[in-house]
Write a protein that holds these residues in place. Structure first.
Motif, PDB file in Angstrom:
ATOM      1  N   GLU A 107       0.868  -1.187   0.000  1.00 23.05           N
ATOM      2  CA  GLU A 107       0.000   0.000   0.000  1.00 23.05           C
ATOM      3  C   GLU A 107       0.905   1.237   0.000  1.00 23.05           C
ATOM      4  N   ARG A 108       1.289   1.659  -1.179  1.00 22.58           N
ATOM      5  CA  ARG A 108       2.234   2.770  -1.294  1.00 22.58           C
ATOM      6  C   ARG A 108       1.512   4.114  -1.114  1.00 22.58           C
ATOM      7  N   LEU A 151       7.805   0.723   8.600  1.00 18.20           N
ATOM      8  CA  LEU A 151       7.819   0.959  10.043  1.00 18.20           C
ATOM      9  C   LEU A 151       8.165  -0.331  10.785  1.00 18.20           C
ATOM     10  N   ARG A 152       7.533  -1.436  10.377  1.00 13.03           N
ATOM     11  CA  ARG A 152       7.848  -2.728  11.017  1.00 13.03           C
ATOM     12  C   ARG A 152       9.286  -3.130  10.749  1.00 13.03           C
ATOM     13  N   THR A 201      -1.336   3.018  -7.664  1.00 11.78           N
ATOM     14  CA  THR A 201      -2.073   4.143  -7.058  1.00 11.78           C
ATOM     15  C   THR A 201      -1.281   4.686  -5.891  1.00 11.78           C
ATOM     16  N   ILE A 202      -1.001   5.999  -5.907  1.00 18.09           N
ATOM     17  CA  ILE A 202      -0.214   6.633  -4.859  1.00 18.09           C
ATOM     18  C   ILE A 202      -1.156   7.504  -4.028  1.00 18.09           C
ATOM     19  N   HIS A 203      -1.167   7.223  -2.732  1.00 15.24           N
ATOM     20  CA  HIS A 203      -2.032   7.970  -1.845  1.00 15.24           C
ATOM     21  C   HIS A 203      -1.296   9.192  -1.309  1.00 15.24           C
ATOM     22  N   ALA A 213       6.146   4.738  -0.613  1.00 20.04           N
ATOM     23  CA  ALA A 213       6.374   3.405  -0.074  1.00 20.04           C
ATOM     24  C   ALA A 213       5.217   2.995   0.826  1.00 20.04           C
ATOM     25  N   ASP A 214       5.272   1.737   1.282  1.00 22.34           N
ATOM     26  CA  ASP A 214       4.284   1.197   2.214  1.00 22.34           C
ATOM     27  C   ASP A 214       4.743   1.552   3.624  1.00 22.34           C
ATOM     28  N   GLN A 215       4.049   2.493   4.247  1.00 24.39           N
ATOM     29  CA  GLN A 215       4.475   3.005   5.545  1.00 24.39           C
ATOM     30  C   GLN A 215       4.484   1.914   6.610  1.00 24.39           C
TER      31      GLN A 215
END
Length: 498
Positions: A335-336, A382-383, A494-496, A376-378
């Motif tokens: 989920e970027r 983070l993990r 898709t970029i949020h 990127a996938d936050q």
């Protein structure tokens, strides 16, 4: 009147048509073959005159064959013609059963007593030729079948399993060349070795047969030792090929079975992981409810905190397993969205700060100025940072330092993250295992109390899913440094917005 010139050896030889040579040599080969077998089989108590008569038949056949080869056979032959002794030279002793036996291969009887004789097919359109060769082969210990034509040979080859074919070249209905060609064009027959046999011993016939795929070539009449040697060599080569094919098929089957077991293990792991989440959810609900049931004393509050901390650790392991499994089979979608590296590091440090405080460690942050945003996938990054920081804290002694840093990568448009510590370090021989799933098992067997290895396996897969790479630098007793890169750009997804 001039004296007539004595013809030279070259002038005395007259090449005959191959068919005529074949017709002349065939009965001679039969005489020689039968007489040789009679002499070999003659018991010691046989009357001397009977054995002598057989020897005469054999000798006459040999002399007539030599005469034909010396005078009428084509000049370009595979083997040198036999040379008759001069009139004044002593004649060789007669060939008897004992002298023939002395010429046999010392291992001549091994096959007959061996575990698995070869199954041979003799192909010749002349019955006596088939009989002579079949008897010779059976005496050498082979199991023999025969075919009276090329067409019959192909039918038998498709119906039975043979180890070797002895194929006559000159046959009326379908010659040996055509049979050989059809065998090599058939996927089910091309692996069967073929020895070509003919009264013609011309080199071009040999070359043609070998080029078409024959293993070897034997001229008539058969030399028993040569016959046995060449058949033995062909069967040995076929046995090696058969063993290689069997091992390859066995390897394929083992690989298929291994894949099935791996899939079964993964399915079982996924099922267990999902089933673990339900009771854990109930445990957390119960623990949360205990807080609301009334005031807890200091000891109860401490025990409740430890219990919830252990539960959160277990949930983290379960989540790692789930995500690793999804990443390995390609079903996890990133989920970027646009994220700031400074915010990502700040959040990660806050999550591990209580652990560092409990260990009396110092946490330091180093941010390069003017860092660009990441796509990127936050949650996954983070993990990744939390896992690396958690490992660093776990293996750094009290009073040590753990530093997390980020800067622009010098080699590519990417950010370079690093987590360093002043802990015990990692031996170089473990570098290749620490990023593998359950890679810490070997270290634990060797007495080192380390984690499951799932955290680092997750880090590797998460970084690589972003198109980055991760590595470790460490020396025993001098701490460790984990570094990974994350490209600034993202694939067409898709970029949020932030």
């Amino acid at each position: 009147m001039t004296e007539p010139q004595t013809p030279t050896n070259e002038e005395a030889r007259h090449a005959l048509p191959p068919g005529l040579i074949h017709d002349l040599r065939t009965p001679l080969n039969q005489i020689i073959g039968y007489s040789e077998m009679l002499m070999e089989a003659a018991p010691e108590q046989s009357p001397a005159d009977s054995l002598a008569d057989v020897q005469k038949i054999h000798s006459a056949g040999r002399k007539l064959l030599a005469l034909i080869e010396d005078n009428f056979f084509p000049l370009r032959v595979l083997a040198a013609p036999e040379v008759s002794p001069a009139p004044n030279e002593p004649q060789p002793p007669p060939i008897g059963a004992e002298s023939l036996a002395s010429l046999e291969d010392p291992a001549a009887g091994d096959l007959a007593t061996g575990s698995s004789p070869g199954y041979l097919l003799v192909v010749d359109d002349i019955e006596t030729n088939r009989d002579v060769l079949s008897q010779r082969l059976q005496r050498q210990g082979y199991v023999v079948a025969s075919a009276a034509s090329g067409r019959q040979a192909l039918e038998r080859l498709r119906a039975e399993t043979f180890d070797l074919v002895l194929l006559d070249v000159m046959m009326a209905e379908m010659d040996g060349y055509e049979v050989l060609q059809r065998m090599k064009a058939d996927e089910t027959l091309r692996h069967i070795p073929v020895i070509m046999i003919s009264a013609l011993s011309e080199m071009d016939s040999v070359v043609r047969c070998i080029e078409m795929g024959a293993e070897d070539y034997l001229p008539k009449p058969f030399n028993p030792i040569l016959l046995k040697a060449r058949i033995g060599a062909c069967l040995e080569k076929k046995g090696a090929r058969d063993r290689e094919k069997h091992l390859f098929l066995q390897l394929q089957e083992n690989h298929r079975r291994l894949q099935e077991l791996e899939k079964l293990r993964e399915d079982l792991t996924d099922m267990i992981i999902h089933d673990l989440r339900t009771p854990l959810h109930g445990i957390f609900l119960g623990l949360e409810a205990m807080k609301e049931m009334g005031d807890l004393n200091e000891a109860q509050t401490e025990m409740l905190g430890l219990t919830m901390g252990g539960g959160r650790t277990l949930v983290g392991i379960i989540n790692d397993l789930l995500d690793i499994s999804k990443m390995e089979n390609g079903s996890l979608r990133l989920e970027r969205r646009e994220i700031a590296a400074a915010d990502l590091i700040d959040t990660a440090v806050k999550q591990v700060a209580p652990l560092a405080a409990a260990q009396n460690l110092t946490l330091a942050i180093e941010l390069a100025p003017g860092l660009p945003s990441l796509i990127a996938d936050q949650a996954k990054l983070l993990r990744t940072l939390v896992n690396l920081l958690g490992n660093a804290i776990k293996f750094t002694p009290p009073g040590g330092l753990v530093t997390v840093a980020v800067r622009a990568d010098d080699a590519e448009p990417a950010l370079l993250f690093s987590v360093t510590d002043t802990g015990e370090g990692i031996p170089s021989e473990a570098f290749g295992r620490i990023f593998e799933k359950f890679g810490q098992v070997e270290s634990r067997r060797n007495g080192r109390a380390m984690s499951t290895g799932l955290g680092l396996a997750f880090c590797k897969l998460a970084v690589e899913a972003h198109g980055g790479r991760i590595a470790v630098e460490s020396k025993s007793g001098q701490g460790s440094a984990f570094r990974f890169t994350i490209p600034l750009s993202a694939p067409a997804e898709t970029i949020h917005p932030l």
